[in-house]
Design an enzyme around this catalytic site. Structure first.
Site, PDB file in Angstrom:
ATOM      1  N   ASP A 146      18.105   7.418   1.678  1.00  0.00           N
ATOM      2  CA  ASP A 146      17.426   7.224   2.956  1.00  0.00           C
ATOM      3  C   ASP A 146      18.249   6.390   3.922  1.00  0.00           C
ATOM      4  O   ASP A 146      19.135   5.623   3.515  1.00  0.00           O
ATOM      5  CB  ASP A 146      16.055   6.593   2.747  1.00  0.00           C
ATOM      6  CG  ASP A 146      16.108   5.289   1.955  1.00  0.00           C
ATOM      7  OD1 ASP A 146      16.944   5.191   1.035  1.00  0.00           O
ATOM      8  OD2 ASP A 146      15.312   4.366   2.259  1.00  0.00           O
ATOM      9  N   GLU A 205      15.096   2.905  -0.435  1.00  0.00           N
ATOM     10  CA  GLU A 205      15.711   1.574  -0.462  1.00  0.00           C
ATOM     11  C   GLU A 205      15.485   0.853   0.855  1.00  0.00           C
ATOM     12  O   GLU A 205      15.268  -0.367   0.880  1.00  0.00           O
ATOM     13  CB  GLU A 205      17.206   1.701  -0.762  1.00  0.00           C
ATOM     14  CG  GLU A 205      17.909   0.379  -1.020  1.00  0.00           C
ATOM     15  CD  GLU A 205      18.357  -0.371   0.236  1.00  0.00           C
ATOM     16  OE1 GLU A 205      18.625  -1.575   0.154  1.00  0.00           O
ATOM     17  OE2 GLU A 205      18.422   0.275   1.313  1.00  0.00           O
TER      18      GLU A 205
END
Length: 436
Positions: free
Chosen positions: A110, A175
Site C-alpha cells: 500500500d 502498513e
C-alpha cells in the site's frame, strides 16, 4: 476458509509457478524510450502504476502482479487472507538446509494518498524525466524495494546460486494505516510461525548523502486525545473554569516539551531525529456555536518516543500536565505502542556481522539510527526476532509521503546489485546454537 477479521484462522492459497506465464519483462513498456530502458526499471514503473493507494487500495491488482513475479522466479507463492479484503503474499525460495532459520524480505503493497495538484506529473503514471528520475507515489515507500528484492532473487537464480537458508519474500497490506490488518495480525498466526524466521529486512529511508542508513529500532507511536471539560455559558461573559482555558494549558505543556526536544536535537551533533521525542498537535475539536462557551474541548497529539525513554515515567509526566491544567481532564489513546526492542548491531551478532561485512566488502559506509516513524519491523521485533530497516537509497532526498516523490533509476538499479551481494551473505550465515 473465508473468515472474519477477528477469527484466529485464515484462508491459505498456494500457487505453483507457471513456466508459460507472462514475460519476465513484466509488461507495461510503452514507446521507444521505454523500450530502450532497463527491464528492471520497466517492471518498477509498471508496479508504480498500480493504485494501491488508501483509502481504497487495489490489492487485487498488486496480487495479480506478484503472481506473475512468482512465475517469473519459478517459485511458489502462498496467499494468506487475514481478514476480508486483506491478503498478504509470500514467495519462498527454499534453501539447501530448510531446517535452518530463514531470512525474511518484507515489503508493503500500500501507499499513502496524494494531493495531485502539488505534483509535477500524475502520481500514478510513473513518469521518468530526462535526468532519469522516476516520479510516483511509492517510488521510495516502498515499491522500489519490492522490485529490488524480486530482481535480485531473479538474477541469483539465473546464476544457478543456492544458499543454505530459505529466503521468503513477503508482501503485506495496510502498513500505511498501522498494519493492524496486516503484519500485526500475521505475527500471531501459525503461518508466520511456519516460516521459521531467523532474521528480517524491512523498509528504511533514503540518505541525502553517500552512506546508507540502517535502522535497528523504532520510536513508539502514541496517539493521544486529551479531553478538557469546563463550565459552559454565554459567549458575552467571563465564565470561570472554561474548557478553553484548560485546553490552553494542555497545549502549552505539550508544545513547551516539544520545543525542549527540538532544541536538544538541534544543539547536539550526536542525536538524530529517532533519538528524541517528537510531539505534534494534529487535531482540535469543540464548540457548537459562535456565542456558546463549550462544555468540552479536545486536543489530539501525535507523539513518537525513542526506545531509550522510560514509557511509564513519560506517561506520569502527561498525567502531571493534565492535573496542572485543571480538574476533570482525562485522556485516551488511539494508539499506544510500548515495545522498545532493538536489534543488535554488535559485531558479535552473526546476523549483523553478515549484514555489515557485505557493505565493508563493497566499500560502502553505514549510518545506524533509530527509525523516526513506524514500520512493520516493530511487530517483528515484538515477537523476539531481529529486524533491520534498510532501503538502498543514498544521495537521494527523503521524500516518503511527500509531493513529487521520486527515485533515480540509477539509484534503483544499484539497489538491486546491493541485494545481490547482501542476500547470499544473510542466507549463508552458519548454523547458530540451537539450529539443526
Amino acid at each position: 476458509m473465508d473468515v472474519t477479521c477477528c477469527s484466529s484462522t485464515s484462508r491459505v492459497v498456494t500457487m505453483l509457478p507457471d513456466k508459460d506465464g507472462p514475460s519476465a519483462l513484466g509488461g507495461g513498456v510503452q514507446g521507444d524510450l521505454e523500450m530502450a530502458e532497463h527491464p528492471s526499471v520497466s517492471l518498477f514503473r509498471e508496479y508504480l502504476r498500480l493504485k494501491t493507494v488508501h483509502p481504497d487500495p487495489d490489492y487485487d491488482a498488486a496480487l495479480r502482479f506478484l503472481e506473475r513475479m512468482a512465475q517469473k522466479l519459478e517459485l511458489p507463492m502462498k496467499k494468506v487472507e487475514m481478514c476480508h479484503g486483506r491478503m498478504l503474499a509470500i514467495i519462498t525460495w527454499t534453501g539447501t538446509n530448510p531446517a535452518l532459520k530463514s531470512v525474511l524480505l518484507n515489503s508493503h503493497m500500500d501507499v499513502v494518498p496524494v494531493f495531485q495538484d502539488n505534483w509535477k506529473y500524475d502520481a500514478f503514471a510513473a513518469v521518468k524525466d530526462a535526468e532519469g528520475n522516476i516520479y510516483g507515489r511509492g517510488t521510495q515507500d516502498m515499491k522500489s524495494v519490492t522490485i529490488q528484492y524480486i530482481e535480485a532473487v531473479h538474477r541469483l537464480k539465473a546464476e544457478g546460486k543456492r544458499f543454505p537458508r530459505t529466503i521468503h519474500l513477503m508482501f503485506v497490506p495496510d502498513e500505511e494505516v498501522g498494519g493492524h490488518k496486516g503484519m500485526e495480525m500475521f505475527v500471531k498466526h501459525p503461518e508466520f510461525q511456519a516460516l521459521n524466521i531467523g532474521f528480517a529486512l524491512d523498509e528504511g529511508l533514503a540518505n541525502p548523502r553517500e552512506p546508507f542508513t540502517v535502522f535497528y529500532g523504532e520510536r513508539c507511536p502514541w496517539w493521544i486525545t486529551v479531553q478538557c471539560p469546563g463550565s459552559p455559558g454565554h459567549g458575552s461573559r467571563f465564565v470561570e473554569n472554561t474548557a478553553a482555558e484548560k485546553l490552553h494549558k494542555i497545549i502549552n505543556s505539550f508544545l513547551d516539551f516539544r520545543e525542549q526536544e527540538k532544541t536538544r536535537l538541534n544543539t547536539s551533533q550526536c542525536l538524530t531525529l529517532g533519538d528524541v521525542t517528537t510531539v505534534n498537535m494534529t487535531m482540535v475539536k469543540g464548540g457548537v456555536a459562535y456565542n456558546v462557551i463549550p462544555a468540552e474541548m479536545d486536543v489530539t497529539f501525535d507523539i513518537r518516543i525513542p526506545p531509550t525513554v522510560n514509557l511509564q515515567e513519560f506517561e506520569k509526566q502527561i498525567q502531571r500536565w493534565c492535573k496542572e491544567a485543571g480538574e476533570g481532564i482525562t485522556y485516551e489513546f488511539a494508539q499506544k505502542h510500548t515495545n522498545q526492542d532493538m536489534t543488535s548491531t554488535e559485531d558479535s551478532d552473526p546476523w549483523w556481522k553478515a549484514f555489515s561485512a557485505t557493505f565493508k566488502t563493497m566499500n560502502i559506509s553505514l549510518e545506524k539510527e533509530i527509525f523516526p516513524a513506524a514500520t512493520d519491523s516493530r511487530f517483528i521485533r515484538a515477537v523476539g526476532l531481529p529486524a533491520i530497516g534498510f532501503s538502498p537509497m543514498n544521495q537521494t532526498p527523503i521524500l516518503l509521503h511527500d509531493h513529487n516523490e521520486y527515485l533515480s533509476e540509477q539509484v534503483f538499479l544499484r539497489g538491486i546489485q546491493v541485494y545481490q551481494e547482501l542476500l547470499p551473505a544473510l542466507a549463508s550465515v552458519p548454523a547458530l546454537p540451537g539450529e539443526v
